[in-house]
Write a protein that holds these residues in place. Structure first.
Motif, PDB file in Angstrom:
ATOM      1  N   TYR A 238     -18.006 -13.107  -5.547  1.00 40.16           N
ATOM      2  CA  TYR A 238     -17.120 -12.380  -6.457  1.00 40.16           C
ATOM      3  C   TYR A 238     -16.018 -13.281  -7.018  1.00 40.16           C
ATOM      4  O   TYR A 238     -15.618 -13.122  -8.187  1.00 40.16           O
ATOM      5  CB  TYR A 238     -16.545 -11.153  -5.758  1.00 40.16           C
ATOM      6  CG  TYR A 238     -17.553 -10.037  -5.683  1.00 40.16           C
ATOM      7  CD1 TYR A 238     -17.668  -9.110  -6.716  1.00 40.16           C
ATOM      8  CD2 TYR A 238     -18.439  -9.935  -4.608  1.00 40.16           C
ATOM      9  CE1 TYR A 238     -18.632  -8.106  -6.675  1.00 40.16           C
ATOM     10  CE2 TYR A 238     -19.405  -8.931  -4.563  1.00 40.16           C
ATOM     11  CZ  TYR A 238     -19.492  -8.032  -5.601  1.00 40.16           C
ATOM     12  OH  TYR A 238     -20.453  -7.046  -5.573  1.00 40.16           O
ATOM     13  N   SER A 239     -15.546 -14.230  -6.241  1.00 33.82           N
ATOM     14  CA  SER A 239     -14.550 -15.180  -6.751  1.00 33.82           C
ATOM     15  C   SER A 239     -15.155 -16.035  -7.851  1.00 33.82           C
ATOM     16  O   SER A 239     -14.504 -16.315  -8.873  1.00 33.82           O
ATOM     17  CB  SER A 239     -14.035 -16.068  -5.615  1.00 33.82           C
ATOM     18  OG  SER A 239     -13.318 -15.306  -4.657  1.00 33.82           O
ATOM     19  N   ASN A 240     -16.399 -16.469  -7.665  1.00 34.59           N
ATOM     20  CA  ASN A 240     -17.082 -17.268  -8.684  1.00 34.59           C
ATOM     21  C   ASN A 240     -17.319 -16.459  -9.954  1.00 34.59           C
ATOM     22  O   ASN A 240     -17.186 -16.973 -11.073  1.00 34.59           O
ATOM     23  CB  ASN A 240     -18.409 -17.794  -8.146  1.00 34.59           C
ATOM     24  CG  ASN A 240     -18.235 -18.842  -7.069  1.00 34.59           C
ATOM     25  OD1 ASN A 240     -17.187 -19.462  -6.963  1.00 34.59           O
ATOM     26  ND2 ASN A 240     -19.253 -19.043  -6.242  1.00 34.59           N
ATOM     27  N   SER A 241     -17.669 -15.192  -9.784  1.00 42.85           N
ATOM     28  CA  SER A 241     -17.860 -14.320 -10.939  1.00 42.85           C
ATOM     29  C   SER A 241     -16.566 -14.195 -11.724  1.00 42.85           C
ATOM     30  O   SER A 241     -16.554 -14.299 -12.959  1.00 42.85           O
ATOM     31  CB  SER A 241     -18.323 -12.935 -10.491  1.00 42.85           C
ATOM     32  OG  SER A 241     -18.283 -12.013 -11.565  1.00 42.85           O
ATOM     33  N   PHE A 242     -15.464 -13.994 -11.007  1.00 41.72           N
ATOM     34  CA  PHE A 242     -14.168 -13.856 -11.669  1.00 41.72           C
ATOM     35  C   PHE A 242     -13.786 -15.142 -12.409  1.00 41.72           C
ATOM     36  O   PHE A 242     -13.249 -15.101 -13.522  1.00 41.72           O
ATOM     37  CB  PHE A 242     -13.090 -13.501 -10.640  1.00 41.72           C
ATOM     38  CG  PHE A 242     -11.702 -13.478 -11.201  1.00 41.72           C
ATOM     39  CD1 PHE A 242     -11.325 -12.481 -12.088  1.00 41.72           C
ATOM     40  CD2 PHE A 242     -10.782 -14.455 -10.852  1.00 41.72           C
ATOM     41  CE1 PHE A 242     -10.036 -12.464 -12.626  1.00 41.72           C
ATOM     42  CE2 PHE A 242      -9.499 -14.438 -11.382  1.00 41.72           C
ATOM     43  CZ  PHE A 242      -9.128 -13.443 -12.265  1.00 41.72           C
ATOM     44  N   ALA A 243     -14.075 -16.297 -11.796  1.00 42.82           N
ATOM     45  CA  ALA A 243     -13.713 -17.576 -12.402  1.00 42.82           C
ATOM     46  C   ALA A 243     -14.551 -17.895 -13.641  1.00 42.82           C
ATOM     47  O   ALA A 243     -14.054 -18.497 -14.599  1.00 42.82           O
ATOM     48  CB  ALA A 243     -13.858 -18.691 -11.373  1.00 42.82           C
ATOM     49  N   LYS A 244     -15.817 -17.467 -13.626  1.00 46.26           N
ATOM     50  CA  LYS A 244     -16.741 -17.884 -14.685  1.00 46.26           C
ATOM     51  C   LYS A 244     -17.024 -16.816 -15.743  1.00 46.26           C
ATOM     52  O   LYS A 244     -17.515 -17.140 -16.823  1.00 46.26           O
ATOM     53  CB  LYS A 244     -18.070 -18.318 -14.049  1.00 46.26           C
ATOM     54  CG  LYS A 244     -17.928 -19.518 -13.123  1.00 46.26           C
ATOM     55  CD  LYS A 244     -19.242 -19.814 -12.403  1.00 46.26           C
ATOM     56  CE  LYS A 244     -19.089 -20.989 -11.441  1.00 46.26           C
ATOM     57  NZ  LYS A 244     -20.350 -21.248 -10.690  1.00 46.26           N
ATOM     58  N   ASP A 245     -16.739 -15.559 -15.438  1.00 48.22           N
ATOM     59  CA  ASP A 245     -17.093 -14.475 -16.355  1.00 48.22           C
ATOM     60  C   ASP A 245     -15.920 -13.509 -16.484  1.00 48.22           C
ATOM     61  O   ASP A 245     -15.930 -12.421 -15.917  1.00 48.22           O
ATOM     62  CB  ASP A 245     -18.344 -13.750 -15.845  1.00 48.22           C
ATOM     63  CG  ASP A 245     -18.867 -12.704 -16.820  1.00 48.22           C
ATOM     64  OD1 ASP A 245     -18.330 -12.616 -17.944  1.00 48.22           O
ATOM     65  OD2 ASP A 245     -19.808 -11.973 -16.451  1.00 48.22           O
ATOM     66  N   LYS A 246     -14.914 -13.897 -17.249  1.00 46.51           N
ATOM     67  CA  LYS A 246     -13.708 -13.078 -17.382  1.00 46.51           C
ATOM     68  C   LYS A 246     -13.997 -11.701 -17.968  1.00 46.51           C
ATOM     69  O   LYS A 246     -13.315 -10.723 -17.653  1.00 46.51           O
ATOM     70  CB  LYS A 246     -12.679 -13.806 -18.251  1.00 46.51           C
ATOM     71  CG  LYS A 246     -12.177 -15.122 -17.675  1.00 46.51           C
ATOM     72  CD  LYS A 246     -11.506 -14.925 -16.322  1.00 46.51           C
ATOM     73  CE  LYS A 246     -10.946 -16.244 -15.799  1.00 46.51           C
ATOM     74  NZ  LYS A 246     -10.355 -16.100 -14.448  1.00 46.51           N
ATOM     75  N   ALA A 247     -15.016 -11.624 -18.838  1.00 48.33           N
ATOM     76  CA  ALA A 247     -15.335 -10.340 -19.454  1.00 48.33           C
ATOM     77  C   ALA A 247     -15.753  -9.307 -18.416  1.00 48.33           C
ATOM     78  O   ALA A 247     -15.552  -8.099 -18.592  1.00 48.33           O
ATOM     79  CB  ALA A 247     -16.443 -10.521 -20.483  1.00 48.33           C
ATOM     80  N   ALA A 248     -16.342  -9.780 -17.319  1.00 54.48           N
ATOM     81  CA  ALA A 248     -16.793  -8.868 -16.265  1.00 54.48           C
ATOM     82  C   ALA A 248     -15.633  -8.290 -15.469  1.00 54.48           C
ATOM     83  O   ALA A 248     -15.835  -7.414 -14.614  1.00 54.48           O
ATOM     84  CB  ALA A 248     -17.749  -9.599 -15.324  1.00 54.48           C
TER      85      ALA A 248
END
Length: 340
Positions: A238-248
């Motif tokens: 989830y940290s990686n998702s937040f770092a790489k996909d701000k739209a999400a």
């Protein structure tokens, strides 16, 4: 705890597995204490992904502060918890056997001293004679006291109320206090009728750094190493998702809507709050700067510095020679990071 960067990198390279799950085991149970901080990984509390990835039955319980989490750990009710560095320093100084296995965040703008409109506080020089509040023995409480000390003030010059965050919000809205050092969702609430005077990051730069971490009891960490690795893997996803996909993680995203439902507040509030986080990459966490290096580790150093200050403030009675025994990198080197 002596894991080197080289070994860490090799281990991570060997264990980045897509969609890993350990399989459900009904006899494996754990109680985990969390707080209301805006963290990407809290989505996994709501959707059950922590349980799925670890194979454990997890009873997640919400607490108002790290001090409350540690009280539950000390009583045996909780085995894993999310805490700040100040209550962590206090608990370990009293001999509680816990180990930080993951660094959730470090001093950023997600915690701050907010002063109420009409309080007459326009700068740090206006704090004398005012009424301020922070959660008991929290990182915010520690930083508030450290801030006052840096300004040549004591609790005789400024009334400091150590009360839970919900009570801080209520007292602030009634006008009973002039400001509060808080984290979200209280931070967002206080800013509606006030302004940020100083952030946690700025207080850290004045010499009082803090962090928040996931800790486990020594006994649980020893008996359940694979659980901790899988748990860290979910957090990293989830940290990686937040770092790489701000739209999400925008105000209309399913992720922030989930956080709002779990923690209280609005999706827009959490979308804004997440931007204030100061997250630490996994490889940096394993270095001497934070969890690695034994006595040289940043976490052990901050714990000792915090404990020393708390003793000066008569909040605790003893400072340990070393806090290295309360830090581990064992869950980092073998973390199984699932991918979306």
């Amino acid at each position: 705890m002596q894991l080197t960067k080289r070994l860490f990198t090799a281990a991570i390279g060997a264990t980045l597995l897509a969609g890993a799950s350990l399989g459900f085991a009904a006899d494996k149970k754990v109680v985990i204490g969390y707080q209301t901080d805006a963290l990407p990984s809290s989505v996994a509390i709501a959707n059950g992904e922590f349980a799925k990835a670890t194979g454990y039955q997890i009873d997640f319980r919400k607490f108002n502060s790290g001090a409350d989490v540690f009280a539950a750990i000390a009583s045996g009710d909780v085995q894993v918890g999310y805490v700040g560095s100040s209550p962590y320093a206090a608990a370990t100084s009293r001999g509680l056997d816990v180990k930080a296995f993951y660094l959730a965040s470090i001093s950023g703008t997600d915690e701050a001293l907010v002063v109420r409109n009409g309080s007459g506080i326009n700068g740090l020089g206006d704090l004398k004679g005012k009424k301020l509040a922070a959660a008991p023995v929290s990182t915010d409480h520690y930083q508030l006291l450290a801030l006052l000390k840096s300004q040549g003030l004591t609790e005789k010059d400024v009334q400091v109320f150590a009360i839970p965050q919900p009570e801080i919000v209520a007292a602030y809205n009634r006008g009973d206090i002039d400001g509060g050092f808080v984290w979200d969702p209280a931070l967002t609430e206080l800013k509606k009728n006030g302004k940020v005077l100083i952030t946690s990051k700025e207080v850290a730069e004045k010499g009082a750094p803090t962090f928040s971490a996931w800790v486990a009891t020594g006994a649980f960490a020893k008996a359940n190493p694979e659980f901790l690795k899988a748990y860290v893997g979910v957090i990293e996803k989830y940290s990686n998702s937040f770092a790489k996909d701000k739209a999400a993680w925008g105000p209309d995203s399913e992720n922030t809507k989930t956080l709002a439902k779990l923690l209280g507040g609005t999706a827009a509030d959490f979308s804004a709050a997440l931007k204030n986080l100061n997250l630490v990459p996994l490889n940096v966490q394993a270095s001497d700067a934070w969890l690695g290096g034994g006595d040289k580790s940043g976490v052990a150093r901050i714990l000792k510095e915090t404990a020393t200050f708390l003793k000066e403030q008569k909040k605790i009675s003893d400072v340990l020679p070393s806090y290295a025994a309360y830090v581990t990198t064992s869950a980092l080197g073998g973390a199984v990071v699932a991918q979306k």
